[in-house]
Motif scaffolding. Structure first.
Motif, PDB file in Angstrom:
ATOM      1  N   THR A 146       1.006  -1.208  -0.117  1.00  0.00           N
ATOM      2  CA  THR A 146      -0.235   0.041  -0.088  1.00  0.00           C
ATOM      3  C   THR A 146       1.205   1.417   0.054  1.00  0.00           C
ATOM      4  N   LEU A 147       0.328   2.138  -0.715  1.00  0.00           N
ATOM      5  CA  LEU A 147       1.394   3.966  -0.887  1.00  0.00           C
ATOM      6  C   LEU A 147       0.742   4.234   0.571  1.00  0.00           C
ATOM      7  N   ILE A 148       2.187   4.509   1.425  1.00  0.00           N
ATOM      8  CA  ILE A 148       1.532   5.162   2.533  1.00  0.00           C
ATOM      9  C   ILE A 148       2.279   6.160   2.519  1.00  0.00           C
ATOM     10  N   ALA A 149       2.084   7.430   3.623  1.00  0.00           N
ATOM     11  CA  ALA A 149       2.355   8.248   3.926  1.00  0.00           C
ATOM     12  C   ALA A 149       2.946   8.651   5.412  1.00  0.00           C
ATOM     13  N   GLY A 150       4.548   9.191   4.815  1.00  0.00           N
ATOM     14  CA  GLY A 150       4.892   9.242   6.708  1.00  0.00           C
ATOM     15  C   GLY A 150       5.544  10.637   6.703  1.00  0.00           C
ATOM     16  N   LEU A 151       6.185  11.080   8.358  1.00  0.00           N
ATOM     17  CA  LEU A 151       6.778  12.000   8.971  1.00  0.00           C
ATOM     18  C   LEU A 151       8.301  11.744   8.494  1.00  0.00           C
ATOM     19  N   ASP A 152       9.895  12.605   7.595  1.00  0.00           N
ATOM     20  CA  ASP A 152      11.289  12.104   7.428  1.00  0.00           C
ATOM     21  C   ASP A 152      11.678  10.520   7.612  1.00  0.00           C
ATOM     22  N   GLY A 153      10.673  10.085   6.949  1.00  0.00           N
ATOM     23  CA  GLY A 153      11.380   8.628   6.148  1.00  0.00           C
ATOM     24  C   GLY A 153      10.475   7.236   7.333  1.00  0.00           C
ATOM     25  N   ARG A 154      10.061   7.708   8.165  1.00  0.00           N
ATOM     26  CA  ARG A 154       8.823   7.605   8.948  1.00  0.00           C
ATOM     27  C   ARG A 154       8.130   6.748   8.650  1.00  0.00           C
ATOM     28  N   TYR A 155       7.565   5.213   8.227  1.00  0.00           N
ATOM     29  CA  TYR A 155       6.135   4.981   8.198  1.00  0.00           C
ATOM     30  C   TYR A 155       5.112   4.252   9.185  1.00  0.00           C
ATOM     31  N   ALA A 156       3.936   4.256   9.212  1.00  0.00           N
ATOM     32  CA  ALA A 156       3.002   2.973  10.182  1.00  0.00           C
ATOM     33  C   ALA A 156       2.020   2.538   8.773  1.00  0.00           C
ATOM     34  N   CYS A 157       2.206   1.853   8.411  1.00  0.00           N
ATOM     35  CA  CYS A 157       0.962   1.456   7.651  1.00  0.00           C
ATOM     36  C   CYS A 157      -1.225   1.031   8.297  1.00  0.00           C
ATOM     37  N   GLY A 158      -2.025   1.220   7.250  1.00  0.00           N
ATOM     38  CA  GLY A 158      -2.955   2.020   8.419  1.00  0.00           C
ATOM     39  C   GLY A 158      -4.048   0.397   7.948  1.00  0.00           C
ATOM     40  N   VAL A 159      -3.203  -0.321   6.849  1.00  0.00           N
ATOM     41  CA  VAL A 159      -3.899  -1.215   6.169  1.00  0.00           C
ATOM     42  C   VAL A 159      -3.783  -2.663   7.298  1.00  0.00           C
ATOM     43  N   CYS A 160      -2.263  -2.751   6.906  1.00  0.00           N
ATOM     44  CA  CYS A 160      -1.828  -4.253   7.831  1.00  0.00           C
ATOM     45  C   CYS A 160      -1.000  -3.892   8.509  1.00  0.00           C
ATOM     46  N   GLY A 161      -1.101  -2.863   9.609  1.00  0.00           N
ATOM     47  CA  GLY A 161      -0.503  -2.107  10.790  1.00  0.00           C
ATOM     48  C   GLY A 161       1.309  -2.613  10.783  1.00  0.00           C
ATOM     49  N   TRP A 162       2.399  -2.931   9.482  1.00  0.00           N
ATOM     50  CA  TRP A 162       3.233  -2.913   9.601  1.00  0.00           C
ATOM     51  C   TRP A 162       3.726  -1.264   9.823  1.00  0.00           C
ATOM     52  N   VAL A 163       4.742  -1.318  10.381  1.00  0.00           N
ATOM     53  CA  VAL A 163       5.471   0.146  11.033  1.00  0.00           C
ATOM     54  C   VAL A 163       6.843  -0.496  11.229  1.00  0.00           C
ATOM     55  N   ASN A 164       7.944   0.548   9.899  1.00  0.00           N
ATOM     56  CA  ASN A 164       8.944   0.862   9.875  1.00  0.00           C
ATOM     57  C   ASN A 164       9.797   1.323  11.587  1.00  0.00           C
ATOM     58  N   ASP A 165      11.158   0.493  11.445  1.00  0.00           N
ATOM     59  CA  ASP A 165      11.886   1.273  12.623  1.00  0.00           C
ATOM     60  C   ASP A 165      12.155   2.899  13.210  1.00  0.00           C
TER      61      ASP A 165
END
Length: 84
Positions: free
Chosen positions: A25-44
Motif C-alpha cells: 500500500t502507498l503510505i505517507a509518513g514524516l521524515d521517513g518514518r512510516y506506519a501502514c494503516g492497512v496491515c499494521g506494519w511499522v518501520n523502525d
C-alpha cells in the motif's frame, strides 16, 4: 539549543511517501518514518531521515521538578481483601 531561535530552530518535518514493505500500500509518513494503516506494519524509528528530537527540545516539555499526580482519597485507599 533554543527552538525559538530562528538560527537554531528545528526545521519542519518533511512528508514522505513509500510502499508498505508488507502489503504494498502507498503510505505517507514524516521524515521517513512510516506506519501502514492497512496491515499494521511499522518501520523502525532509526530508519528516519534525521534524528528524533530529545524531550528537552520540545517547547511543551515541563520545566522544573515534576511531581507525581495525587490520587483522590477514594482511589488511594487499598482495596479490601477478598476471601474468608
Amino acid at each position: 539549543m533554543n527552538p525559538h531561535d530562528p538560527v537554531h530552530a528545528p526545521s519542519a518535518p518533511e512528508i514522505t511517501e513509500a510502499e508498505c514493505r508488507r502489503c504494498g500500500t502507498l503510505i505517507a509518513g514524516l521524515d521517513g518514518r512510516y506506519a501502514c494503516g492497512v496491515c499494521g506494519w511499522v518501520n523502525d524509528h532509526s530508519e528516519g531521515h534525521r534524528a528524533l528530537p530529545r524531550a528537552e527540545e520540545d517547547p511543551d516539555f515541563p520545566r522544573g521538578r515534576r511531581r507525581r499526580p495525587q490520587l483522590p482519597p477514594e482511589l488511594a485507599e487499598p482495596a479490601p481483601a477478598i476471601g474468608p
